[in-house]
Design an enzyme around this catalytic site. Structure first.
Site, PDB file in Angstrom:
ATOM      1  N   ARG A   8     -34.831 -12.342  68.777  1.00 48.78           N
ATOM      2  CA  ARG A   8     -35.844 -13.238  68.752  1.00 48.78           C
ATOM      3  C   ARG A   8     -35.729 -14.365  69.729  1.00 48.78           C
ATOM      4  NH1 ARG A   8     -37.557  -9.616  65.740  1.00 48.78           N
ATOM      5  NH2 ARG A   8     -38.323  -9.965  63.632  1.00 48.78           N
TER       6      ARG A   8
ATOM      7  N   SER B 239     -42.851 -13.035  59.435  1.00 53.19           N
ATOM      8  CA  SER B 239     -41.546 -13.771  58.880  1.00 53.19           C
ATOM      9  C   SER B 239     -41.341 -15.182  59.190  1.00 53.19           C
ATOM     10  CB  SER B 239     -40.344 -12.879  59.418  1.00 53.19           C
ATOM     11  OG  SER B 239     -40.496 -11.611  59.317  1.00 53.19           O
TER      12      SER B 239
ATOM     13  N   GLU C 107     -38.966 -19.284  62.415  1.00 50.36           N
ATOM     14  CA  GLU C 107     -39.150 -18.486  63.603  1.00 50.36           C
ATOM     15  C   GLU C 107     -40.430 -19.000  64.380  1.00 50.36           C
ATOM     16  OE1 GLU C 107     -38.904 -14.044  62.945  1.00 50.36           O
ATOM     17  OE2 GLU C 107     -40.964 -13.998  63.877  1.00 50.36           O
TER      18      GLU C 107
HETATM   19  C1  LIG Z   1     -48.451 -10.621  59.577  1.00 45.11           C
HETATM   20  C2  LIG Z   1     -47.674 -10.902  60.917  1.00 45.11           C
HETATM   21  C3  LIG Z   1     -46.439 -10.255  61.033  1.00 45.11           C
HETATM   22  C4  LIG Z   1     -45.423 -10.397  62.324  1.00 45.11           C
HETATM   23  N1  LIG Z   1     -44.637  -9.449  62.502  1.00 45.11           N
HETATM   24  C5  LIG Z   1     -43.705  -9.599  63.397  1.00 45.11           C
HETATM   25  C6  LIG Z   1     -42.712  -8.841  63.773  1.00 45.11           C
HETATM   26  O1  LIG Z   1     -42.622  -7.652  62.898  1.00 45.11           O
HETATM   27  N2  LIG Z   1     -41.641  -8.914  64.836  1.00 45.11           N
HETATM   28  C7  LIG Z   1     -42.049 -10.105  65.402  1.00 45.11           C
HETATM   29  O2  LIG Z   1     -40.929 -10.052  66.313  1.00 45.11           O
HETATM   30  N3  LIG Z   1     -42.857 -11.045  65.279  1.00 45.11           N
HETATM   31  C8  LIG Z   1     -43.958 -10.787  64.350  1.00 45.11           C
HETATM   32  N4  LIG Z   1     -45.004 -11.506  63.888  1.00 45.11           N
HETATM   33  C9  LIG Z   1     -44.761 -12.967  64.827  1.00 45.11           C
HETATM   34  C10 LIG Z   1     -45.787 -12.812  66.059  1.00 45.11           C
HETATM   35  O3  LIG Z   1     -46.823 -11.727  65.761  1.00 45.11           O
HETATM   36  C11 LIG Z   1     -45.383 -12.583  67.371  1.00 45.11           C
HETATM   37  O4  LIG Z   1     -44.179 -13.319  67.835  1.00 45.11           O
HETATM   38  C12 LIG Z   1     -46.080 -12.299  68.531  1.00 45.11           C
HETATM   39  O5  LIG Z   1     -45.548 -11.829  69.606  1.00 45.11           O
HETATM   40  C13 LIG Z   1     -46.757 -13.638  69.004  1.00 45.11           C
HETATM   41  O6  LIG Z   1     -47.873 -13.507  69.865  1.00 45.11           O
HETATM   42  P1  LIG Z   1     -48.889 -14.220  69.992  1.00 45.11           P
HETATM   43  O7  LIG Z   1     -49.830 -14.022  71.099  1.00 45.11           O
HETATM   44  O8  LIG Z   1     -49.727 -14.730  68.735  1.00 45.11           O
HETATM   45  O9  LIG Z   1     -48.259 -15.760  70.440  1.00 45.11           O
HETATM   46  P2  LIG Z   1     -48.745 -17.270  70.194  1.00 45.11           P
HETATM   47  O10 LIG Z   1     -48.374 -17.476  68.705  1.00 45.11           O
HETATM   48  O11 LIG Z   1     -50.032 -17.512  70.792  1.00 45.11           O
HETATM   49  O12 LIG Z   1     -47.610 -17.958  70.870  1.00 45.11           O
HETATM   50  C14 LIG Z   1     -46.252 -17.820  70.618  1.00 45.11           C
HETATM   51  C15 LIG Z   1     -45.397 -18.733  71.643  1.00 45.11           C
HETATM   52  O13 LIG Z   1     -45.316 -17.990  72.672  1.00 45.11           O
HETATM   53  C16 LIG Z   1     -45.909 -19.132  73.882  1.00 45.11           C
HETATM   54  N5  LIG Z   1     -46.652 -18.102  74.910  1.00 45.11           N
HETATM   55  C17 LIG Z   1     -47.872 -17.313  74.466  1.00 45.11           C
HETATM   56  N6  LIG Z   1     -48.354 -16.460  75.475  1.00 45.11           N
HETATM   57  C18 LIG Z   1     -47.577 -16.753  76.409  1.00 45.11           C
HETATM   58  C19 LIG Z   1     -47.658 -16.482  77.708  1.00 45.11           C
HETATM   59  N7  LIG Z   1     -48.407 -15.703  78.187  1.00 45.11           N
HETATM   60  N8  LIG Z   1     -46.672 -16.969  78.775  1.00 45.11           N
HETATM   61  C20 LIG Z   1     -45.880 -18.148  78.215  1.00 45.11           C
HETATM   62  N9  LIG Z   1     -45.826 -18.453  76.882  1.00 45.11           N
HETATM   63  C21 LIG Z   1     -46.588 -17.924  75.988  1.00 45.11           C
HETATM   64  C22 LIG Z   1     -46.726 -20.007  73.026  1.00 45.11           C
HETATM   65  O14 LIG Z   1     -46.829 -21.245  74.018  1.00 45.11           O
HETATM   66  C23 LIG Z   1     -45.826 -20.179  71.746  1.00 45.11           C
HETATM   67  O15 LIG Z   1     -44.752 -21.032  72.189  1.00 45.11           O
HETATM   68  C24 LIG Z   1     -45.591 -11.453  62.956  1.00 45.11           C
HETATM   69  C25 LIG Z   1     -46.763 -12.251  62.703  1.00 45.11           C
HETATM   70  C26 LIG Z   1     -47.745 -11.912  61.785  1.00 45.11           C
HETATM   71  C27 LIG Z   1     -48.829 -13.050  61.333  1.00 45.11           C
END
Ligand SMILES: Cc1cc2nc3c(=O)[nH]c(=O)nc-3n(C[C@H](O)[C@H](O)[C@H](O)COP(=O)(O)OP(=O)(O)OC[C@H]3O[C@@H](n4cnc5c(N)ncnc54)[C@H](O)[C@@H]3O)c2cc1C
Length: 344
Positions: free
Chosen positions: A164, A233, A329
């Site tokens: 992570r 999580s 997280e």
């Molecule tokens: C139901 C559910 C299940 C999940 N399961 C998992 C899992 O199994 N494993 C896991 O690792 N995660 C999991 N997650 C967490 C999440 O989905 C991941 O961390 C995912 O990669 C976040 O992507 P996002 O596009 O929503 O990012 P966002 O929430 O929009 O951004 C997250 C962070 O990254 C930064 N960011 C986003 N895009 C960029 C970019 N292009 N350049 C620079 N910085 C950026 C943002 O500023 C922020 O700080 C889960 C979430 C949910 C809701």
């Protein structure tokens, strides 16, 4: 350039928090990104990069420029006997991309199916599930470096990927990820050594079946954010010292634990929360999900303060019982659009 004002971000964050952004723009190209960053600089605004909003905690009002990443595109770059190299726009939907790789007979990402969010966010916390982390299949990450004001490429070995974690988490205001370059296998080498996955896959050991089983397991265990707003999580699995583990094991013989090659012992945070009485328990509008204690759910119209009250209470009870401080997280932002420490 289409900067919009006072935009509601509720549809853009999976915890469904009511959030108003003073300035908002969707960017679909490298050029549009640079224009937006220049606008923020000229108007002395901080920048918050938003992708799928599935790993962030936002306050009710944000005075900053929210840049919503929407750079699309998938292109083949190279191929050898064992692999194909593909460049993917940061705005592609992660799960759709995983499904596409499987349909193209490209292997490696199947264990990561159904993780919400966009491709550009996948390296940020080095998303992982069922024994696979995305960093294993990333060749490099293309970024705009806000410090040096130039586009550049960061190779995976320099991304400092671990559980992570990546350099993008260490230095959150420096890099905007525009594209991710993946190196995927042409021959499936299935990773089945995790929990109940091997049993679920059974004799049909194909990448297609692996992906299908991952999706089914996730759907049976994790709440759909559309029904139960959540960020997956909520706490990281803590890594504790061997001494603390030995001490706890005297009292809690069933404590799920995973010795780490790099030292220390990883503990299942969900088990700690469950044993602390929080599985299915609510504090006001926010609670820990009844089927999976690690997932915090917004059951009504919670604000960030409500979310914080609940997770602080969970942290407190787990600490009292196990002497382990759980670390959230999702990324926490302040009203100026900057990342805050959960310890403040
Ligand atoms: C139901 C559910 C299940 C999940 N399961 C998992 C899992 O199994 N494993 C896991 O690792 N995660 C999991 N997650 C967490 C999440 O989905 C991941 O961390 C995912 O990669 C976040 O992507 P996002 O596009 O929503 O990012 P966002 O929430 O929009 O951004 C997250 C962070 O990254 C930064 N960011 C986003 N895009 C960029 C970019 N292009 N350049 C620079 N910085 C950026 C943002 O500023 C922020 O700080 C889960 C979430 C949910 C809701």
């Amino acid at each position: 350039m289409n900067i919009q004002n006072q935009i509601q971000l509720k549809p853009f964050n999976t915890l469904s928090l009511d959030v108003t952004a003073s300035h908002y723009i969707k960017v679909q190209s490298d050029e549009a990104l640079v224009e937006a960053l220049n606008y923020a600089k000229q108007h002395s605004l901080n920048v918050l990069i938003l992708s799928g909003g599935s790993n962030m905690l936002l306050p009710e009002h944000i005075h900053a420029l929210v840049i919503h990443m929407d750079i699309q595109g998938i292109e083949y770059l190279a191929e050898d006997e064992h692999s194909k190299t593909i460049r993917v726009g940061a705005g592609q939907i992660w799960h759709d991309f995983v499904l596409w790789t499987t349909s193209q007979y490209l292997y490696g990402l199947q264990n990561l199916a159904l993780i919400p969010g966009l491709v550009g966010a996948s390296p940020v916390q080095n998303i992982g599930a069922y024994g696979v982390e995305v960093g294993e299949f990333i060749e490099s990450v293309q970024v705009y470096d806000r410090q040096l004001e130039t586009f550049s490429t960061i190779f995976a070995k320099d991304c400092d990927f671990s559980y992570r974690h990546s350099i993008f988490k260490d230095d959150p205001n420096r890099f905007v990820i525009t594209h991710v370059i993946f190196k995927l296998l042409k021959h499936a080498d299935l990773m089945l050594n995790y929990g109940d996955l091997k049993q679920a896959v059974g004799d049909e050991q194909t990448a297609e079946n692996l992906q299908k089983q991952v999706i089914e397991i996730r759907q049976s265990k994790l709440p759909d954010p559309k029904e139960y707003p959540n960020v997956g999580s909520f706490f990281k699995n803590p890594i504790i010292t061997e001494q603390l583990y030995d001490h706890l094991a005297l009292t809690f013989s069933k404590l799920p634990h995973y010795p780490q090659a790099t030292g220390g012992v990883k503990i299942a945070a969900g088990w700690l929360i469950d044993q602390s009485g929080w599985k299915g328990k609510q504090l006001g509008m926010v609670g820990m999900f009844h089927k999976q204690a690690l997932v915090l759910v917004n059951y009504d119209k919670a604000t960030l303060a409500d979310v914080q009250a609940t997770y602080h209470a969970v942290q407190h009870d787990v600490y009292q019982k196990f002497n382990i401080l759980l670390e959230p997280e999702p990324v926490l932002f302040n009203e100026s659009g900057l990342i805050r420490s959960h310890l403040e």
